[in-house]
Scaffold this motif. Structure first.
Motif, PDB file in Angstrom:
ATOM      1  N   ALA A 186      75.293   2.764-118.467  1.00 22.89           N
ATOM      2  CA  ALA A 186      74.685   4.087-118.237  1.00 22.89           C
ATOM      3  C   ALA A 186      75.161   4.727-116.939  1.00 22.89           C
ATOM      4  O   ALA A 186      75.223   5.943-116.817  1.00 22.89           O
ATOM      5  N   GLU A 187      75.518   3.860-115.959  1.00 19.72           N
ATOM      6  CA  GLU A 187      75.900   4.401-114.651  1.00 19.72           C
ATOM      7  C   GLU A 187      77.146   5.284-114.732  1.00 19.72           C
ATOM      8  O   GLU A 187      77.385   6.112-113.856  1.00 19.72           O
ATOM      9  N   LYS A 188      77.930   5.134-115.799  1.00 17.22           N
ATOM     10  CA  LYS A 188      79.143   5.951-115.943  1.00 17.22           C
ATOM     11  C   LYS A 188      78.840   7.444-116.031  1.00 17.22           C
ATOM     12  O   LYS A 188      79.714   8.276-115.841  1.00 17.22           O
ATOM     13  N   MET A 189      77.599   7.743-116.383  1.00 17.32           N
ATOM     14  CA  MET A 189      77.221   9.148-116.550  1.00 17.32           C
ATOM     15  C   MET A 189      77.175   9.893-115.216  1.00 17.32           C
ATOM     16  O   MET A 189      77.339  11.096-115.161  1.00 17.32           O
ATOM     17  N   GLY A 190      76.914   9.173-114.140  1.00 11.92           N
ATOM     18  CA  GLY A 190      76.805   9.814-112.824  1.00 11.92           C
ATOM     19  C   GLY A 190      78.172   9.950-112.182  1.00 11.92           C
ATOM     20  O   GLY A 190      78.831   8.963-111.894  1.00 11.92           O
ATOM     21  N   THR A 191      78.611  11.190-111.956  1.00 11.91           N
ATOM     22  CA  THR A 191      79.940  11.400-111.362  1.00 11.91           C
ATOM     23  C   THR A 191      79.840  11.836-109.903  1.00 11.91           C
ATOM     24  O   THR A 191      80.796  11.714-109.158  1.00 11.91           O
ATOM     25  N   HIS A 192      78.683  12.384-109.500  1.00 17.28           N
ATOM     26  CA  HIS A 192      78.529  12.891-108.136  1.00 17.28           C
ATOM     27  C   HIS A 192      77.164  12.459-107.608  1.00 17.28           C
ATOM     28  O   HIS A 192      76.180  12.496-108.348  1.00 17.28           O
ATOM     29  N   THR A 193      77.125  12.073-106.324  1.00 15.26           N
ATOM     30  CA  THR A 193      75.870  11.624-105.722  1.00 15.26           C
ATOM     31  C   THR A 193      75.540  12.482-104.505  1.00 15.26           C
ATOM     32  O   THR A 193      76.425  12.806-103.699  1.00 15.26           O
ATOM     33  N   PHE A 194      74.273  12.856-104.395  1.00 10.34           N
ATOM     34  CA  PHE A 194      73.824  13.704-103.290  1.00 10.34           C
ATOM     35  C   PHE A 194      72.544  13.140-102.694  1.00 10.34           C
ATOM     36  O   PHE A 194      71.799  12.422-103.359  1.00 10.34           O
ATOM     37  N   GLY A 195      72.287  13.498-101.433  1.00 16.10           N
ATOM     38  CA  GLY A 195      70.978  13.246-100.836  1.00 16.10           C
ATOM     39  C   GLY A 195      70.063  14.378-101.268  1.00 16.10           C
ATOM     40  O   GLY A 195      70.548  15.459-101.641  1.00 16.10           O
ATOM     41  N   VAL A 196      68.757  14.162-101.215  1.00 18.56           N
ATOM     42  CA  VAL A 196      67.842  15.176-101.731  1.00 18.56           C
ATOM     43  C   VAL A 196      67.924  16.478-100.923  1.00 18.56           C
ATOM     44  O   VAL A 196      67.712  17.569-101.451  1.00 18.56           O
TER      45      VAL A 196
END
Ligand SMILES: NC(=O)c1ccc[n+]([C@@H]2O[C@H](COP(=O)([O-])OP(=O)(O)OC[C@H]3O[C@@H](n4cnc5c(N)ncnc54)[C@H](O)[C@@H]3O)[C@@H](O)[C@H]2O)c1
Ligand SMILES: [Zn+2]
Ligand SMILES: [Zn+2]
Length: 347
Positions: free
Chosen positions: A312-322
C-alpha cells in the motif's frame, strides 16, 4: 487546535479552531498523526459538494492515536493507534446490518460524514462518532504510511471495482483510469487471480505506475482504445471492465471493452448524466455496477498489507509536514505535472 477549514469555493485556511472533544458517550478523540488528500476534497474546494459549508474542517482519511474516550466506548483506549476510515457507521441500522454502512441511517443517512457533514481529519485532532463500530486498530506490522490508504482509496478500488465486478481466477480485467483508485483496483485484482490486467489512461506516468502496481499491459487512451484492448483478449473483450475516472466518455469506453456476460464496474463519481448504448448492451447480458464505498473490506486489506501481499505504501509519492498542507494541496491538485499519486501528510 489547528485545522484546515473550508471557507467557500476556492478558499481554505490552516487556522485555529475549538479543540475536538467528546460530545457523545460513543465518541473518541483521535490525534491525527497521518492524513492525506482525496480527489473529493478538490471537488469540495471547487464548490461541487453543496452539503459542505463555510467553516467545515476538511478531510476524511486519518491514522492517529486515541487521546480521549467517551464513557460508552468499549473497544478503544487512550494511546491506541487507529485507522479513521472515510465511512462512519453505527453498526445497528438496517444498512449497517446488511454490510452497507455507506448508507448508515444513524450517522446522517450517508456514511461519509467527515469533512462533509461533521468536521474532518485534516486537523491536529478529530472527534470520531460511533468509535467502537467505525474505527480499526492498526496492527504493529502496518505503518501509518500504509494504513492511511486503507481509509478510502484502497477499499474503493477493491470493493467498488474488484469485488463489485466479481473478478475471478483467469479473468481478463480492464481498468480505465489509473489514478489512486484505479491503481488500487489494479493492486487488488491480483488477489482474485486475474490472468490479464489492462490499464488504460491518458497519462504516461500513471501507465508506468500501473505496470509497477501489477497491470500486465498498459494502453494509452485514444480513439483506438477498444480495438487495442479487444486485440489483447480473445477478441470478445474483457470479463470485467472497471471505470475509475468519472466522465461520460470513460464510462462509455469501459462499456465498450466488456465481453458478453461480463461486468462493468463503475467507480467514478459522475457529475452529469451519461448516455450508454443500451441498444447494444442489453443483448450482451452485461452487468453494470456502481456505488459509494462501504470500507467494510478494511480488516481484510489490513491483513494483506501486514503480510506484504499489498504494498500500500507505493501509493504515497510525496510526503509533507502538516504545516505544509497548502503545498500538499498544490502538488495533489497538479498531480499529473508533479508525478504524484497520493500525498502523505504527517503531524
Ligand atoms: N465510488 C466511490 O466510493 C469513490 C470513492 C473515491 C473516489 N471515487 C472516484 O473515483 C474516480 C477516480 O479517483 P482518483 O482519486 O483515482 O482520481 P484521479 O484523478 O487521481 O485519477 C483519474 C485518472 O484518470 C485518468 N484519465 C483522465 N481522463 C481519462 C480518459 N479520457 N481516459 C482514460 N483515463 C483518463 C487520469 O490521467 C488519472 O490518472 C473519481 O471519479 C473519484 O471521484 C469514487
Ligand atoms: Zn475520498
Ligand atoms: Zn448504521
Amino acid at each position: 487546535m489547528k485545522a484546515l477549514v473550508y471557507h467557500g469555493p476556492g478558499s481554505k485556511a490552516w487556522e485555529d479552531v475549538p479543540d475536538a472533544a467528546v460530545q457523545e458517550a460513543t465518541d473518541v478523540v483521535v490525534r491525527v498523526d497521518t492524513t492525506t488528500i482525496c480527489g473529493t476534497d478538490l471537488h469540495i474546494l471547487l464548490g461541487d459538494v453543496a452539503a459542505v459549508t463555510d467553516g467545515r474542517v476538511l478531510g476524511h482519511e486519518a491514522v492517529g492515536t486515541v487521546t480521549e474516550v467517551g464513557d460508552a466506548v468499549k473497544g478503544f483506549s487512550v494511546g491506541d493507534r487507529v485507522l479513521v476510515p472515510a465511512i462512519t457507521k453505527c453498526g445497528r441500522c438496517e444498512y449497517c446490518q446488511r454490510g452497507m454502512p455507506s448508507h448508515c441511517q444513524t450517522v446522517g443517512g450517508i456514511g461519509w460524514i467527515f469533512g462533509h457533514l461533521i468536521d474532518g481529519t485534516q486537523a491536529e485532532y478529530v472527534r470520531v462518532p460511533y468509535a467502537d463500530t467505525s474505527l480499526y486498530a492498526v496492527p504493529d506490522n502496518v505503518t501509518n504510511e500504509q494504513a492511511i490508504f486503507l481509509a478510502d482509496s484502497l477499499p474503493t478500488g477493491y470493493e467498488v471495482g474488484v469485488l463489485a465486478g466479481e473478478v475471478r481466477p483467469g479473468h481478463t480485467v480492464a481498468v480505465v483510469g489509473a489514478g489512486a483508485v484505479g491503481l488500487s483496483a489494479i493492486l487488488t485484482t491480483g488477489l482474485w487471480g486475474a490472468s490479464k490486467v489492462i490499464a488504460v489512461d491518458t497519462n504516461k506516468f500513471r501507465l508506468t505506475k500501473a505496470l509497477d502496481f501489477g497491470a500486465t499491459d498498459a494502453i494509452e487512451a485514444g480513439p483506438n482504445t477498444a480495438e487495442d484492448v479487444l486485440a489483447m483478449t480473445d477478441g470478445l473483450g474483457v470479463d470485467v471492465s472497471i471505470e475509475a475516472v468519472g466522465y461520460p466518455e470513460t464510462l462509455r469506453t469501459a462499456a465498450s471493452l466488456v465481453r458478453p456476460g461480463g461486468t462493468i464496474a463503475n467507480i467514478g463519481v459522475h457529475g452529469v448524466p451519461v448516455e450508454l448504448p443500451m441498444q447494444e448492451m442489453w443483448i450482451h447480458n452485461v452487468k453494470l455496477t456502481m456505488g459509494l464505498v462501504d470500507t467494510v473490506s478494511i480488516p481484510t486489506l489490513l491483513k494483506m498489507v501486514g503480510s506484504g501481499r499489498i504494498p500500500a505504501e507505493k501509493m504515497g509519492t510525496h510526503t509533507f509536514g502538516v504545516g505544509e498542507i497548502d503545498e500538499a494541496y498544490d502538488v495533489f491538485k497538479n498531480a499529473a505535472a508533479n508525478e504524484a499519486l497520493k500525498v502523505v501528510i504527517n503531524a
